[in-house]
Design a protein around this motif. Structure first.
Motif, PDB file in Angstrom:
ATOM      1  N   GLN A 203       0.817  -1.214   0.000  1.00 38.95           N
ATOM      2  CA  GLN A 203       0.000   0.000   0.000  1.00 38.95           C
ATOM      3  C   GLN A 203       0.854   1.269   0.000  1.00 38.95           C
ATOM      4  N   HIS A 204       2.124   1.157   0.339  1.00 39.99           N
ATOM      5  CA  HIS A 204       2.998   2.327   0.434  1.00 39.99           C
ATOM      6  C   HIS A 204       3.768   2.526  -0.860  1.00 39.99           C
ATOM      7  N   ASP A 205       3.744   3.754  -1.367  1.00 38.85           N
ATOM      8  CA  ASP A 205       4.427   4.067  -2.628  1.00 38.85           C
ATOM      9  C   ASP A 205       5.908   3.728  -2.599  1.00 38.85           C
ATOM     10  N   ARG A 206       6.529   3.832  -1.450  1.00 40.28           N
ATOM     11  CA  ARG A 206       7.963   3.568  -1.306  1.00 40.28           C
ATOM     12  C   ARG A 206       8.343   2.177  -1.820  1.00 40.28           C
ATOM     13  N   TRP A 207       7.482   1.202  -1.603  1.00 36.98           N
ATOM     14  CA  TRP A 207       7.802  -0.189  -1.932  1.00 36.98           C
ATOM     15  C   TRP A 207       7.145  -0.680  -3.221  1.00 36.98           C
ATOM     16  N   LYS A 208       6.467   0.199  -3.952  1.00 36.85           N
ATOM     17  CA  LYS A 208       5.789  -0.201  -5.196  1.00 36.85           C
ATOM     18  C   LYS A 208       6.737  -0.801  -6.240  1.00 36.85           C
ATOM     19  N   PRO A 209       7.980  -0.316  -6.382  1.00 36.51           N
ATOM     20  CA  PRO A 209       8.862  -0.930  -7.389  1.00 36.51           C
ATOM     21  C   PRO A 209       9.255  -2.372  -7.060  1.00 36.51           C
ATOM     22  N   LEU A 210       9.100  -2.776  -5.790  1.00 36.69           N
ATOM     23  CA  LEU A 210       9.482  -4.128  -5.386  1.00 36.69           C
ATOM     24  C   LEU A 210       8.394  -5.136  -5.724  1.00 36.69           C
ATOM     25  N   THR A 211       8.817  -6.294  -6.172  1.00 38.97           N
ATOM     26  CA  THR A 211       7.921  -7.435  -6.268  1.00 38.97           C
ATOM     27  C   THR A 211       8.139  -8.213  -4.978  1.00 38.97           C
ATOM     28  N   ILE A 212       7.066  -8.441  -4.246  1.00 33.57           N
ATOM     29  CA  ILE A 212       7.147  -9.124  -2.956  1.00 33.57           C
ATOM     30  C   ILE A 212       6.222 -10.326  -3.022  1.00 33.57           C
ATOM     31  N   LYS A 213       6.775 -11.489  -2.745  1.00 31.21           N
ATOM     32  CA  LYS A 213       5.985 -12.718  -2.831  1.00 31.21           C
ATOM     33  C   LYS A 213       6.304 -13.617  -1.642  1.00 31.21           C
ATOM     34  N   TYR A 214       5.258 -14.147  -1.034  1.00 23.19           N
ATOM     35  CA  TYR A 214       5.427 -15.083   0.077  1.00 23.19           C
ATOM     36  C   TYR A 214       5.135 -16.493  -0.408  1.00 23.19           C
ATOM     37  N   THR A 215       5.973 -17.441  -0.014  1.00 24.35           N
ATOM     38  CA  THR A 215       5.700 -18.849  -0.319  1.00 24.35           C
ATOM     39  C   THR A 215       5.653 -19.632   0.993  1.00 24.35           C
ATOM     40  N   ARG A 216       4.604 -20.402   1.148  1.00 23.53           N
ATOM     41  CA  ARG A 216       4.498 -21.229   2.358  1.00 23.53           C
ATOM     42  C   ARG A 216       5.559 -22.320   2.375  1.00 23.53           C
ATOM     43  N   ARG A 217       5.914 -22.814   1.197  1.00 21.30           N
ATOM     44  CA  ARG A 217       6.953 -23.847   1.114  1.00 21.30           C
ATOM     45  C   ARG A 217       8.291 -23.206   1.461  1.00 21.30           C
ATOM     46  N   GLY A 218       8.855 -23.592   2.560  1.00 19.29           N
ATOM     47  CA  GLY A 218      10.106 -22.999   3.020  1.00 19.29           C
ATOM     48  C   GLY A 218       9.906 -21.754   3.854  1.00 19.29           C
ATOM     49  N   HIS A 219       8.652 -21.210   3.851  1.00 16.51           N
ATOM     50  CA  HIS A 219       8.321 -20.037   4.661  1.00 16.51           C
ATOM     51  C   HIS A 219       9.239 -18.856   4.311  1.00 16.51           C
ATOM     52  N   TYR A 220       9.336 -18.542   2.999  1.00 19.80           N
ATOM     53  CA  TYR A 220      10.203 -17.463   2.531  1.00 19.80           C
ATOM     54  C   TYR A 220       9.404 -16.314   1.945  1.00 19.80           C
ATOM     55  N   ILE A 221       9.949 -15.123   2.087  1.00 21.73           N
ATOM     56  CA  ILE A 221       9.441 -13.931   1.417  1.00 21.73           C
ATOM     57  C   ILE A 221      10.494 -13.553   0.389  1.00 21.73           C
ATOM     58  N   TYR A 222      10.100 -13.478  -0.865  1.00 21.90           N
ATOM     59  CA  TYR A 222      11.016 -13.105  -1.948  1.00 21.90           C
ATOM     60  C   TYR A 222      10.833 -11.627  -2.256  1.00 21.90           C
TER      61      TYR A 222
END
Length: 91
Positions: A60-79
């Protein structure tokens, strides 16, 4: 889509609150924002639902809009990665 990452980060449990893990995570978001390389972050004491809610809040914050952020339950990682990274560009 899972992006391979050499930058594998594991943030250990703080035993007191989510606060210190939040600060550490934001530091890696900042690093990913100015890097060609993706980051794979695992925060040991965050529950999956907390990760998902936190990511939704960041988006929701403009600061982080250029980032692609993805969570995967397998391994419990945030990419984290900036697929539109341009050297010298201020975000």
């Amino acid at each position: 889509m899972v992006v391979p990452s050499k930058n594998k980060i594991i943030i250990e449990s703080s035993h007191h609150s989510h606060t210190f893990a939040d600060v550490d995570f934001i530091v890696y978001c900042q690093k990913a924002l100015y890097s060609k390389s993706p980051y794979r972050v695992r925060i040991v004491d965050w529950e999956p639902e907390y990760c998902i809610a936190y990511i939704k809040t960041l988006r929701q914050h403009d600061r982080w809009k250029p980032l692609t952020i993805k969570y995967t339950r397998r391994g419990h990682y945030i990419y984290l990665w900036n697929k539109n990274y341009v050297k010298g560009k201020r975000y």
